[in-house]
Scaffold this motif. Structure first.
Motif, PDB file in Angstrom:
ATOM      1  N   THR A 106       0.844  -1.193   0.000  1.00 55.32           N
ATOM      2  CA  THR A 106       0.000   0.000   0.000  1.00 55.32           C
ATOM      3  C   THR A 106       0.876   1.239   0.000  1.00 55.32           C
ATOM      4  OG1 THR A 106      -1.770   1.188   1.165  1.00 55.32           O
ATOM      5  CG2 THR A 106      -0.125   0.107   2.524  1.00 55.32           C
ATOM      6  N   GLU A 140      -2.603   5.898   0.811  1.00 58.34           N
ATOM      7  CA  GLU A 140      -3.400   7.080   0.457  1.00 58.34           C
ATOM      8  C   GLU A 140      -4.882   6.912   0.746  1.00 58.34           C
ATOM      9  OE1 GLU A 140      -3.914  10.384  -3.066  1.00 58.34           O
ATOM     10  OE2 GLU A 140      -3.174   8.402  -3.603  1.00 58.34           O
ATOM     11  N   ARG A 141      -5.436   5.750   0.453  1.00 53.27           N
ATOM     12  CA  ARG A 141      -6.869   5.552   0.652  1.00 53.27           C
ATOM     13  C   ARG A 141      -7.070   4.382   1.609  1.00 53.27           C
ATOM     14  NH1 ARG A 141      -9.361   6.353  -5.474  1.00 53.27           N
ATOM     15  NH2 ARG A 141      -8.596   8.492  -5.775  1.00 53.27           N
ATOM     16  N   GLY A 148     -12.210   4.276   5.161  1.00 55.42           N
ATOM     17  CA  GLY A 148     -12.897   5.544   4.936  1.00 55.42           C
ATOM     18  C   GLY A 148     -12.147   6.710   5.534  1.00 55.42           C
ATOM     19  N   GLY A 204      -9.090   7.994   4.411  1.00 55.95           N
ATOM     20  CA  GLY A 204      -8.256   8.768   3.507  1.00 55.95           C
ATOM     21  C   GLY A 204      -6.776   8.515   3.727  1.00 55.95           C
ATOM     22  N   ASP A 205      -5.970   9.530   3.476  1.00 60.19           N
ATOM     23  CA  ASP A 205      -4.510   9.441   3.513  1.00 60.19           C
ATOM     24  C   ASP A 205      -4.008   9.270   4.947  1.00 60.19           C
ATOM     25  OD1 ASP A 205      -1.765   9.799   3.305  1.00 60.19           O
ATOM     26  OD2 ASP A 205      -1.911  11.456   1.885  1.00 60.19           O
ATOM     27  N   GLN A 206      -3.419   8.111   5.219  1.00 62.95           N
ATOM     28  CA  GLN A 206      -2.845   7.857   6.542  1.00 62.95           C
ATOM     29  C   GLN A 206      -1.328   7.731   6.495  1.00 62.95           C
ATOM     30  OE1 GLN A 206      -4.549   7.864   9.551  1.00 62.95           O
ATOM     31  NE2 GLN A 206      -6.096   8.716   8.169  1.00 62.95           N
ATOM     32  N   THR A 218       2.961  12.036   2.239  1.00 65.57           N
ATOM     33  CA  THR A 218       1.573  12.098   2.684  1.00 65.57           C
ATOM     34  C   THR A 218       1.066  13.532   2.601  1.00 65.57           C
ATOM     35  OG1 THR A 218       0.069  11.700   4.553  1.00 65.57           O
ATOM     36  CG2 THR A 218       2.306  12.382   5.092  1.00 65.57           C
ATOM     37  N   ASN A 244      -1.480  14.272   4.547  1.00 68.17           N
ATOM     38  CA  ASN A 244      -2.148  14.371   5.839  1.00 68.17           C
ATOM     39  C   ASN A 244      -1.368  15.354   6.717  1.00 68.17           C
ATOM     40  OD1 ASN A 244      -2.883  13.861   8.609  1.00 68.17           O
ATOM     41  ND2 ASN A 244      -3.794  11.919   7.969  1.00 68.17           N
TER      42      ASN A 244
END
Length: 235
Positions: A156, A159-160, A163, A165-167, A202, A204
């Motif tokens: 991974t 990004e998604r 639910g 989103g970007d982590q 990221t 975020n």
């Protein structure tokens, strides 16, 4: 060369040169109090473990009792992740025998909270972290003999995530959780499974401003630079 029985109920053995504390520190070989008297003698474990030998079912009951005493699912998630990183045999036995109860903790929905808290909960590396700043080392990293047995990967870029989103680097919780279920429910040997995080940065802001964030503190790369990095990974 001494051998270590990985599963008390199995007939196969695994060769190892690990001894004493080094053996107990290896999550794939450590059996904790399930090491037999003979194994404790062969591997220099007398005095390093309590004297009573327990079987895997005894260990599962003990860990399940402790897990149920926590107040939140995130605490239970952290407990299971630490168990996985110290005693894989016990972790997978516990999970396989209690799938209905533990699946929502190991994976959805609790893994979402685990991803958000990944940097804070981080204790021991698991899998691979491949980042854009070190892209020139990807081939050397993947050529490491440690990964010669790998047959299954889950990767991974964080990004998604569900639910949320970007982590960023917190997204690593997803490959770790999925592969744990593949082993517990599908019988995949965990020694052949490898979670991978592709760190392309990221967007975020909370992660970017967090001094404890373990990932690459950089805005997410996109376009040609992103494609080039992914191509380097799959080449």
């Amino acid at each position: 060369m001494p051998t270590n029985t990985r599963d008390p109920k199995a007939t196969c053995t695994l060769p190892t040169e690990l001894f004493g504390y080094r053996l107990l520190a290896d999550p794939r070989l450590n059996k904790g109090t399930a090491f037999t008297e003979e194994e404790r003698t062969a591997f220099g474990l007398h005095g390093l473990l309590p004297p009573t030998v327990f079987n895997i079912d005894d260990q599962v009951r003990r860990r399940l009792q402790v897990l149920r005493e926590f107040h939140t699912d995130l605490e239970r998630y952290a407990f299971l992740r630490e168990l996985q990183d110290t005693n894989e045999m016990l972790f997978y036995a516990l999970l396989a025998q209690n799938v209905e109860e533990l699946l929502p903790i190991v994976y959805t929905p609790t893994v979402g909270a685990g991803c958000k808290s990944f940097s804070r909960l981080f204790r021991k590396p698991r899998g691979l972290f491949l980042s854009v700043p070190h892209r020139d080392r990807i081939r050397d990293i993947l050529a490491n003999p440690l990964f010669d047995m790998t047959e299954v990967i889950v990767a991974t870029d964080g990004e998604r995530i569900l639910g949320l989103g970007d982590q960023g680097a917190g997204g690593m919780g997803i490959p770790i959780g999925k592969l744990a279920l593949y082993t517990a429910c599908g019988g995949i040997d965990p020694a052949t499974a490898l979670p991978i995080f592709l760190d392309v940065g990221t967007d975020n802001e909370e992660n970017l401003n967090d001094p404890l964030y373990i990932g690459w503190r950089h805005k997410r790369v996109r376009g040609a630079e992103y494609d080039s990095f992914i191509a380097e990974f799959i080449a």
